[in-house]
Design a protein around this motif. Structure first.
Motif, PDB file in Angstrom:
ATOM      1  N   GLN A 406       0.834  -1.207   0.000  1.00 24.87           N
ATOM      2  CA  GLN A 406       0.000   0.000   0.000  1.00 24.87           C
ATOM      3  C   GLN A 406       0.867   1.255   0.000  1.00 24.87           C
ATOM      4  OE1 GLN A 406      -3.577   0.207   2.422  1.00 24.87           O
ATOM      5  NE2 GLN A 406      -3.173   2.369   2.877  1.00 24.87           N
ATOM      6  N   ASP A 407       1.978   1.242   0.721  1.00 25.70           N
ATOM      7  CA  ASP A 407       2.857   2.415   0.741  1.00 25.70           C
ATOM      8  C   ASP A 407       3.386   2.712  -0.659  1.00 25.70           C
ATOM      9  OD1 ASP A 407       3.603   2.955   3.906  1.00 25.70           O
ATOM     10  OD2 ASP A 407       3.157   0.865   3.477  1.00 25.70           O
ATOM     11  N   TYR A 408       3.830   1.663  -1.341  1.00 27.96           N
ATOM     12  CA  TYR A 408       4.373   1.860  -2.689  1.00 27.96           C
ATOM     13  C   TYR A 408       3.283   2.344  -3.657  1.00 27.96           C
ATOM     14  CZ  TYR A 408       8.632  -0.582  -1.223  1.00 27.96           C
ATOM     15  OH  TYR A 408       9.796  -0.943  -0.588  1.00 27.96           O
ATOM     16  N   LEU A 409       2.112   1.702  -3.591  1.00 24.43           N
ATOM     17  CA  LEU A 409       1.032   2.067  -4.501  1.00 24.43           C
ATOM     18  C   LEU A 409       0.460   3.445  -4.168  1.00 24.43           C
ATOM     19  CD1 LEU A 409      -0.683  -1.427  -4.737  1.00 24.43           C
ATOM     20  CD2 LEU A 409       0.517  -0.242  -6.583  1.00 24.43           C
ATOM     21  N   ASP A 410       0.388   3.783  -2.871  1.00 22.41           N
ATOM     22  CA  ASP A 410      -0.062   5.123  -2.482  1.00 22.41           C
ATOM     23  C   ASP A 410       0.812   6.193  -3.122  1.00 22.41           C
ATOM     24  OD1 ASP A 410      -2.062   4.070  -0.928  1.00 22.41           O
ATOM     25  OD2 ASP A 410      -1.192   4.646   0.998  1.00 22.41           O
ATOM     26  N   ASN A 411       2.122   6.035  -3.018  1.00 22.03           N
ATOM     27  CA  ASN A 411       3.028   7.058  -3.542  1.00 22.03           C
ATOM     28  C   ASN A 411       3.001   7.129  -5.069  1.00 22.03           C
ATOM     29  OD1 ASN A 411       3.714   7.798  -0.998  1.00 22.03           O
ATOM     30  ND2 ASN A 411       5.850   7.163  -1.094  1.00 22.03           N
ATOM     31  N   LEU A 412       2.866   5.977  -5.722  1.00 17.58           N
ATOM     32  CA  LEU A 412       2.714   5.993  -7.180  1.00 17.58           C
ATOM     33  C   LEU A 412       1.437   6.729  -7.579  1.00 17.58           C
ATOM     34  CD1 LEU A 412       3.783   2.319  -7.987  1.00 17.58           C
ATOM     35  CD2 LEU A 412       4.943   4.374  -8.827  1.00 17.58           C
ATOM     36  N   ALA A 413       0.348   6.483  -6.834  1.00 10.00           N
ATOM     37  CA  ALA A 413      -0.922   7.145  -7.125  1.00 10.00           C
ATOM     38  C   ALA A 413      -0.838   8.647  -6.880  1.00 10.00           C
ATOM     39  CB  ALA A 413      -2.034   6.536  -6.272  1.00 10.00           C
ATOM     40  N   VAL A 414      -0.157   9.051  -5.809  1.00  9.28           N
ATOM     41  CA  VAL A 414       0.006  10.476  -5.511  1.00  9.28           C
ATOM     42  C   VAL A 414       0.799  11.153  -6.628  1.00  9.28           C
ATOM     43  CG1 VAL A 414       1.151  12.128  -3.972  1.00  9.28           C
ATOM     44  CG2 VAL A 414      -0.243  10.281  -3.025  1.00  9.28           C
ATOM     45  N   PHE A 415       1.862  10.489  -7.097  1.00  9.85           N
ATOM     46  CA  PHE A 415       2.663  11.074  -8.181  1.00  9.85           C
ATOM     47  C   PHE A 415       1.806  11.262  -9.435  1.00  9.85           C
ATOM     48  CE2 PHE A 415       5.227  10.885 -11.987  1.00  9.85           C
ATOM     49  CZ  PHE A 415       6.256  11.766 -11.699  1.00  9.85           C
ATOM     50  N   ALA A 416       1.056  10.224  -9.816  1.00  6.49           N
ATOM     51  CA  ALA A 416       0.243  10.303 -11.033  1.00  6.49           C
ATOM     52  C   ALA A 416      -0.843  11.364 -10.899  1.00  6.49           C
ATOM     53  CB  ALA A 416      -0.380   8.947 -11.337  1.00  6.49           C
ATOM     54  N   THR A 417      -1.494  11.431  -9.732  1.00  4.67           N
ATOM     55  CA  THR A 417      -2.577  12.394  -9.545  1.00  4.67           C
ATOM     56  C   THR A 417      -2.041  13.819  -9.497  1.00  4.67           C
ATOM     57  OG1 THR A 417      -3.776  10.701  -8.293  1.00  4.67           O
ATOM     58  CG2 THR A 417      -4.590  12.956  -8.132  1.00  4.67           C
ATOM     59  N   GLU A 435      11.976   6.140  -3.473  1.00  7.86           N
ATOM     60  CA  GLU A 435      11.750   7.120  -2.412  1.00  7.86           C
ATOM     61  C   GLU A 435      10.910   6.512  -1.294  1.00  7.86           C
ATOM     62  OE1 GLU A 435      11.738  10.390  -0.055  1.00  7.86           O
ATOM     63  OE2 GLU A 435      13.036   9.916  -1.764  1.00  7.86           O
ATOM     64  N   THR A 436       9.900   5.725  -1.648  1.00  2.00           N
ATOM     65  CA  THR A 436       9.093   5.048  -0.631  1.00  2.00           C
ATOM     66  C   THR A 436       9.964   4.123   0.205  1.00  2.00           C
ATOM     67  OG1 THR A 436       7.173   5.107  -2.101  1.00  2.00           O
ATOM     68  CG2 THR A 436       7.075   3.584  -0.250  1.00  2.00           C
ATOM     69  N   ALA A 437      10.836   3.378  -0.445  1.00  5.00           N
ATOM     70  CA  ALA A 437      11.731   2.470   0.278  1.00  5.00           C
ATOM     71  C   ALA A 437      12.641   3.242   1.237  1.00  5.00           C
ATOM     72  CB  ALA A 437      12.564   1.666  -0.714  1.00  5.00           C
ATOM     73  N   ARG A 438      13.147   4.392   0.804  1.00  4.38           N
ATOM     74  CA  ARG A 438      14.018   5.206   1.681  1.00  4.38           C
ATOM     75  C   ARG A 438      13.254   5.683   2.916  1.00  4.38           C
ATOM     76  NH1 ARG A 438      16.422   6.904  -3.261  1.00  4.38           N
ATOM     77  NH2 ARG A 438      14.906   8.607  -3.526  1.00  4.38           N
ATOM     78  N   VAL A 439      12.008   6.105   2.720  1.00  5.21           N
ATOM     79  CA  VAL A 439      11.196   6.559   3.851  1.00  5.21           C
ATOM     80  C   VAL A 439      10.953   5.413   4.834  1.00  5.21           C
ATOM     81  CG1 VAL A 439       8.907   7.401   4.505  1.00  5.21           C
ATOM     82  CG2 VAL A 439      10.099   8.429   2.564  1.00  5.21           C
ATOM     83  N   LEU A 440      10.626   4.238   4.313  1.00  3.98           N
ATOM     84  CA  LEU A 440      10.383   3.079   5.183  1.00  3.98           C
ATOM     85  C   LEU A 440      11.635   2.689   5.948  1.00  3.98           C
ATOM     86  CD1 LEU A 440       8.183   0.929   2.752  1.00  3.98           C
ATOM     87  CD2 LEU A 440       7.416   2.018   4.871  1.00  3.98           C
ATOM     88  N   MET A 441      12.790   2.768   5.293  1.00  3.79           N
ATOM     89  CA  MET A 441      14.045   2.441   5.978  1.00  3.79           C
ATOM     90  C   MET A 441      14.373   3.489   7.032  1.00  3.79           C
ATOM     91  SD  MET A 441      16.447   0.931   2.913  1.00  3.79           S
ATOM     92  CE  MET A 441      17.766   0.504   4.055  1.00  3.79           C
ATOM     93  N   ALA A 442      14.166   4.767   6.713  1.00  5.40           N
ATOM     94  CA  ALA A 442      14.448   5.833   7.678  1.00  5.40           C
ATOM     95  C   ALA A 442      13.542   5.727   8.901  1.00  5.40           C
ATOM     96  CB  ALA A 442      14.273   7.195   7.008  1.00  5.40           C
ATOM     97  N   ASP A 443      12.338   5.190   8.686  1.00  6.84           N
ATOM     98  CA  ASP A 443      11.380   5.037   9.782  1.00  6.84           C
ATOM     99  C   ASP A 443      11.593   3.734  10.546  1.00  6.84           C
ATOM    100  OD1 ASP A 443       9.140   6.038  11.226  1.00  6.84           O
ATOM    101  OD2 ASP A 443       7.820   4.653  10.156  1.00  6.84           O
ATOM    102  N   GLY A 444      12.596   2.963  10.134  1.00 11.22           N
ATOM    103  CA  GLY A 444      12.884   1.713  10.814  1.00 11.22           C
ATOM    104  C   GLY A 444      11.933   0.586  10.496  1.00 11.22           C
ATOM    105  N   GLN A 445      11.148   0.729   9.411  1.00  7.09           N
ATOM    106  CA  GLN A 445      10.182  -0.303   9.052  1.00  7.09           C
ATOM    107  C   GLN A 445      10.843  -1.491   8.360  1.00  7.09           C
ATOM    108  OE1 GLN A 445       6.822  -0.079   9.911  1.00  7.09           O
ATOM    109  NE2 GLN A 445       7.615   1.657  11.065  1.00  7.09           N
ATOM    110  N   MET A 446      12.009  -1.254   7.743  1.00  2.00           N
ATOM    111  CA  MET A 446      12.762  -2.350   7.126  1.00  2.00           C
ATOM    112  C   MET A 446      14.225  -1.958   7.070  1.00  2.00           C
ATOM    113  SD  MET A 446      11.431  -2.006   3.194  1.00  2.00           S
ATOM    114  CE  MET A 446      11.968  -0.684   2.115  1.00  2.00           C
TER     115      MET A 446
END
Length: 660
Positions: A406-417, A435-446
């Motif tokens: 959902q994080d990846y698809l949310d950001n793709l949708a935001v870019f397109a919209t 960019e989504t992956a960088r945010v998730l890593m910075a937040d400690g999610q992965m």
């Protein structure tokens, strides 16, 4: 000596006639070998051709295309003969079934036509002769059929073949017709503008028109997904002819065929283009219409994007009627589908929802036992959840995207919209997921990430993302999926805006005041309005904020919200409407009140709706895109029944025709 096959019963005179008619060339269009050669003394010519029978001279083993109904004279006549080289004569008497009587007659006819053409047009006779316009047209038609077969294998192809219904608007006359009927008339009508609300089946309609015209044989349809085209730099024509099915068709060939009626471009998704892409398309479409005035155009768009670059007949897609809904339901789910439709018809809010093809098919795609949804947002949410929970997809998504799809698809949708488009170029898609992956890593999610191409491939193979266009790129299976994913960003911004002035300004300027975000806003409202206390409060605040930016959008937000969201702002909204509205006038305040559907505005609207003058009550009923009867309150039926007959008839007609 001139030879013949299949029992040599041609007279020498007939053989000579066949040879001369063929100008001593093989009649196979792909061969056309010269079948006479000078002798060594250079004085005489030796014919090495064969006077072959089209239908065999006699029955028996090896006799090809023998017809018992022919007389002996008919078998011996030159009409039953064809001049060929020895290789081709041998080939047609093989067991190959493709060498039918009609096939050989076509060879003979084309050979004669091409001989005359070589003389009249002064072109060299032979297998390399340029094709006629008719032959190019036939080749283009075959290519179009092959191209449509490719589209048929994509996720955008409709799941059922139930014909949709449209309203043809010509000189204020509304005439209902099916997509198949429209396909039959597509070459006789003006250029067409197909207009519909989100999810109504614009793409499905274009596919059905394309299939219909190919089946009928009245023209050649060429589909252009405009959202995909916008990701590249090619012209509209080049983007078509680059597709594999058209490898034998040049732009010169296309233009030669399109100078005459019979070619139609089906341009899908004008509303999916940003301002720059629209200008590119506008310039190219205008040039095509100038250079090829007989070229037919059919373009699909939403009601909010009617700046089409050509005039034509408007066609509006109608909601599915009960019979169509049931036919689709049975086609997809059998008797279980019929039961789902019956439940939908008996559920407030959902009865209207299943008139929209996208939501009907999404509802029917839910697994057995899934909770029954009641809003557009919930239908898509439950569809996505069921899609992700399917065992094969769930394993693949977790293995690569670690559950963060959902994080990846949310950001793709935001870019397109944000870019007002439905397609994302390959490079921008990679940047977005990285960019989504960088945010998730910075937040400690992965702690580790995957290559962007691998992430995108996984989302395409196991989710609602698709590859698009000849230029590498991506889009969602439907624009409504893109808007649903983008709505999560809107929802977060609404929550932040309650206490953060900067977020409130961003919500106003970047979202509420931008038309491409409208559907995402409404999805966010439906979800937030049914969430916890904080989400409901944020939803109320967002509606109040939207009123100052776009009152009509605010009205749609109110209609999609709940009584709990309305309660804190209802008195203020009523006061604002009273200040805005000039009594006795059909103004924008009337549009706002009708679009909101709130019964609190009924007493302000009733004097207009019940007015004796049709120049007052009809404009009032039509002030909004759709009339929402709930605005008249719980006693609406009694009040309408008490109206004078003529006014009552108009009110009921407008509610039946344009009500929601």
């Amino acid at each position: 000596m001139i030879k013949s096959n299949n029992r040599d019963d041609f007279s020498q005179a007939t053989k000579n006639r066949l040879a001369k008619q063929a100008r001593y060339h093989c009649s196979n269009p792909s061969c056309r070998k010269l079948t006479s050669a000078p002798t060594s003394d250079g004085i005489k010519e030796v014919n090495i051709g064969v006077a072959a029978h089209i239908c065999a001279a006699a029955p028996g083993s090896g006799a090809r295309r023998y017809r018992a109904d022919m007389t002996a004279e008919q078998r011996k006549s030159h009409e039953n003969g064809i001049w060929l080289c020895q290789d081709c004569a041998k080939a047609i008497d093989s067991a190959d079934p493709s060498f039918s009587e009609s096939f050989l007659q076509d060879w003979k006819k084309k050979h004669s036509e091409d001989m005359w053409r070589s003389v009249i047009d002064k072109v060299a006779f032979g297998p390399s002769m340029p094709l006629t316009v008719g032959e190019i047209s036939a080749r283009l038609r075959v290519a179009a059929a092959a191209d449509l077969a490719v589209f048929r294998r994509t996720p955008k192809w409709p799941g059922t073949n139930v014909a949709l219904t449209l309203t043809l608007k010509v000189k204020h006359v509304d005439e209902a017709l099916s997509t198949r009927a429209l396909a039959n008339a597509v070459t006789t009508l003006d250029d067409l503008m197909l207009v519909a609300a989100p999810g109504m089946g614009k793409t499905t309609t274009l596919f059905q028109i394309a299939e219909g015209v190919l089946e009928i044989g009245n023209c050649t349809p060429l589909i252009v997904p405009l959202g995909d085209w916008a990701t590249g730099a090619d012209t509209l024509l080049v983007s078509i002819l680059k597709r594999p099915a058209f490898h034998d068709i040049s732009e010169k060939d296309f233009r030669a065929v399109a100078t005459k009626p019979g070619v139609v471009l089906l341009l899908d998704g004008w509303n999916e283009l940003d301002a720059a892409a629209r200008e590119r398309a506008r310039v190219q479409i205008t040039a095509l219409k100038t250079e090829l005035p007989e070229l037919g155009l059919v373009i699909s768009t939403r009601r909010q994007a009617l700046d089409i670059p050509f005039g034509g007949t408007r066609v509006d897609l109608l909601p599915l009627d009960d019979e169509q809904q049931m036919e689709i339901a049975r086609a997809m789910r059998g008797e279980a589908g019929a039961q789902l439709i019956d439940q939908a018809w008996r559920t407030a809010g959902v009865r209207e929802l299943v008139t929209i093809p996208l939501y009907l098919t999404a509802l029917l795609s839910l697994p057995d036992g899934a909770p029954f949804p009641t809003t557009k947002e919930e239908v898509l949410r439950r569809f996505v959840a069921a899609h992700e929970q399917e065992a094969r997809r769930a394993a693949a998504l977790y293995a690569v995207v670690l559950g963060f799809q959902q994080d990846y698809l949310d950001n793709l949708a935001v870019f397109a919209t944000t870019t007002a488009n439905t397609a994302i170029t390959d490079s921008n898609a990679r940047k977005a997921v990285a960019e989504t992956a960088r945010v998730l890593m910075a937040d400690g999610q992965m702690t580790i990430t995957t290559q962007p191409d691998t992430l995108l491939d996984t989302l395409v193979s196991n989710h609602v993302l698709t590859r698009s266009g000849d230029t590498p790129g991506y889009s969602f299976q439907h624009q409504q999926f893109q808007e649903w994913y983008a709505s999560h960003y809107v929802e977060r911004l609404m929550l932040q805006a309650v206490s953060d002035p900067a977020a409130r300004e961003k919500l106003n300027v970047d979202v509420l005041d931008q038309r491409p975000w409208e559907e995402a806003v409404l999805f966010a409202v439906e979800r937030s309005a049914r969430g916890d206390t904080a989400h409901k409060a944020a939803c109320s605040a967002a509606i109040r904020t939207a009123f100052d930016v776009d009152p009509v959008l605010a009205a749609d937000m109110i209609f999609r919200a709940t009584d709990e969201v309305w309660a804190p702002i209802g008195a203020e909204m009523r006061s604002l409407a009273e200040q805005w509205h000039a009594p006795g006038k059909v103004d924008r305040a009337v549009r706002f009140m009708i679009a909101s559907g709130r019964p609190e505005f009924g007493d302000l609207l009733w004097p207009l709706i019940s007015h004796a003058n049709t120049q007052v009550h009809l404009p009032a009923l039509r002030a909004a895109k759709r009339f929402r009867p709930s605005v008249l309150g719980n006693d609406a039926l009694a009040r309408i029944a008490a109206l004078p007959p003529e006014i009552r008839k108009n009110v009921l007609h407008e509610i039946a025709s344009h009500g929601e």
